[in-house]
Design an enzyme around this catalytic site. Structure first.
Site, PDB file in Angstrom:
ATOM      1  N   SER A 160      20.575 -32.087  36.790  1.00 46.89           N
ATOM      2  CA  SER A 160      19.493 -31.405  37.305  1.00 46.89           C
ATOM      3  C   SER A 160      18.767 -32.496  38.381  1.00 46.89           C
ATOM      4  O   SER A 160      18.911 -33.751  38.029  1.00 46.89           O
ATOM      5  CB  SER A 160      18.444 -31.207  36.248  1.00 46.89           C
ATOM      6  OG  SER A 160      17.227 -30.792  36.861  1.00 46.89           O
ATOM      7  N   TYR A 186      13.083 -35.451  29.780  1.00 50.14           N
ATOM      8  CA  TYR A 186      14.121 -34.558  30.423  1.00 50.14           C
ATOM      9  C   TYR A 186      14.753 -35.238  31.502  1.00 50.14           C
ATOM     10  O   TYR A 186      16.136 -35.313  31.479  1.00 50.14           O
ATOM     11  CB  TYR A 186      13.384 -33.242  30.713  1.00 50.14           C
ATOM     12  CG  TYR A 186      14.496 -32.295  31.617  1.00 50.14           C
ATOM     13  CD1 TYR A 186      15.455 -31.797  30.734  1.00 50.14           C
ATOM     14  CD2 TYR A 186      14.184 -32.109  32.789  1.00 50.14           C
ATOM     15  CE1 TYR A 186      16.062 -30.774  31.282  1.00 50.14           C
ATOM     16  CE2 TYR A 186      15.247 -30.951  33.449  1.00 50.14           C
ATOM     17  CZ  TYR A 186      16.213 -30.493  32.692  1.00 50.14           C
ATOM     18  OH  TYR A 186      17.080 -29.557  33.378  1.00 50.14           O
TER      19      TYR A 186
END
Length: 318
Positions: A160, A186
């Site tokens: 990502s 994250y």
């Protein structure tokens, strides 16, 4: 090194099904983690439609069975199976590996969690790093021999642009000495996903195993369940012109898993069915990759640290 673009005219708007049009995966076996929702479903569907035998590796087998039946109906394939895999539980990962037999041609490390509240596994690992990186690392290294025994095996690490938010902070992987930040945690785990692909390519290219990472794009799925509801509404209203469907979001993963044009191409990061540019900052939140995610020295260090963490946990629970 020339950046790879223009593969068969595929673009950000292409679907996973368009990627496999004309691709024959008969006789090939694929594992897709997190295949009970979101882009994992569409990744598995595209692979099955091209003739692969597909194993949905999922946390909740009952949800996986519902998806498997839907894929069977939509593709006509009967070669869709479900196996339990809990990535934040090393014992579950090891049991999955121990049950495996035969060659494995495609491994799509797709499952993930995002921006969760501060939580730790029984091993003391921060949950996002444990699930997104360490669980997949244990799975891929455990299945190495099965991948080696396949012909032109592909490993896809679904990352990502969240990796823009943090490099891997080796001095404090689990936020034991710094305040916990869900987005940084994250981001660190997504940087680790890219570094894993770099490290796997460095070690496994000679075994005929190709490993690459990708950014699926902006897709609204269960991944955003921990976002503040107001932030989620605002982002959904703002980003309508760049949001992908799950079918479009799965396209780059499926490209890396299947494209003949990418045979022998590894250790790279793709987006929108093309190789991404290395950028100083991901300004739009969707395009480009930071140099820290492709750093071969960091990839080497992460590999060694990950092996040590897995070894310590196996000894602890033996």
């Amino acid at each position: 090194m020339t950046r790879i673009t223009g593969i068969r005219g595929l673009t950000a708007g292409s679907s996973a099904q368009e990627v496999v049009d004309g691709v024959d995966l008969d006789g090939r076996v694929a594992v897709v983690t997190g295949a009970s929702s979101g882009i994992g479903v569409e990744t598995a569907r595209a692979l099955a439609s091209a003739g692969a035998r597909v194993v949905l590796a999922v946390r909740r087998p009952e949800a996986g069975e519902r998806v498997a039946e839907d894929i069977r109906r939509s593709t006509g394939s009967t070669a869709v199976a479900v196996q339990e895999l809990v990535l934040d539980d090393l014992g579950s990962v090891d049991r999955f590996v121990d049950r495996w037999s035969g060659p494995l041609h495609v491994l799509v490390n797709n499952a993930g969690i995002m921006a969760t509240p501060e939580r730790y596994t029984s091993a003391g690992w921060e949950l996002q790093f444990a699930t997104n990186h360490l669980g997949h690392f244990a799975l891929a290294t455990g299945l190495h021999d099965a991948l080696r025994d396949a012909d032109d095996a592909r490993v896809v690490s679904v990352a990502s642009t969240g990796s823009n938010d943090s490099p891997v902070v080796f001095e404090d992987l689990f936020f034991l000495r710094r305040p916990y930040d869900p987005s940084e945690a994250y981001g660190q785990s997504k940087t680790a996903n890219v570094l894993f692909a770099v490290g796997a390519w460095q070690r496994w290219a000679g075994d005929g195993i190709t490993a690459n990472a990708c950014m699926p794009g902006g897709i609204w799925t269960n991944l955003q369940q921990h976002w503040d509801p107001e932030v989620l509404r605002r982002e959904q209203a703002r980003a309508t012109d760049v949001v992908k469907t799950p079918q479009q979001g799965a396209a780059t993963s499926v490209l890396l898993a299947t494209a003949p044009e990418l045979s022998g191409v590894g250790g790279r990061y793709f987006e929108d069915c093309r190789e991404a540019e290395i950028v100083p900052e991901v300004l739009d939140g969707l395009h480009g990759v930071r140099d820290w995610a492709l750093d071969p020295v960091a990839a080497e260090r992460l590999w060694d640290v990950s092996l040590a963490l897995l070894d310590a946990e196996r000894r602890r629970t033996r």
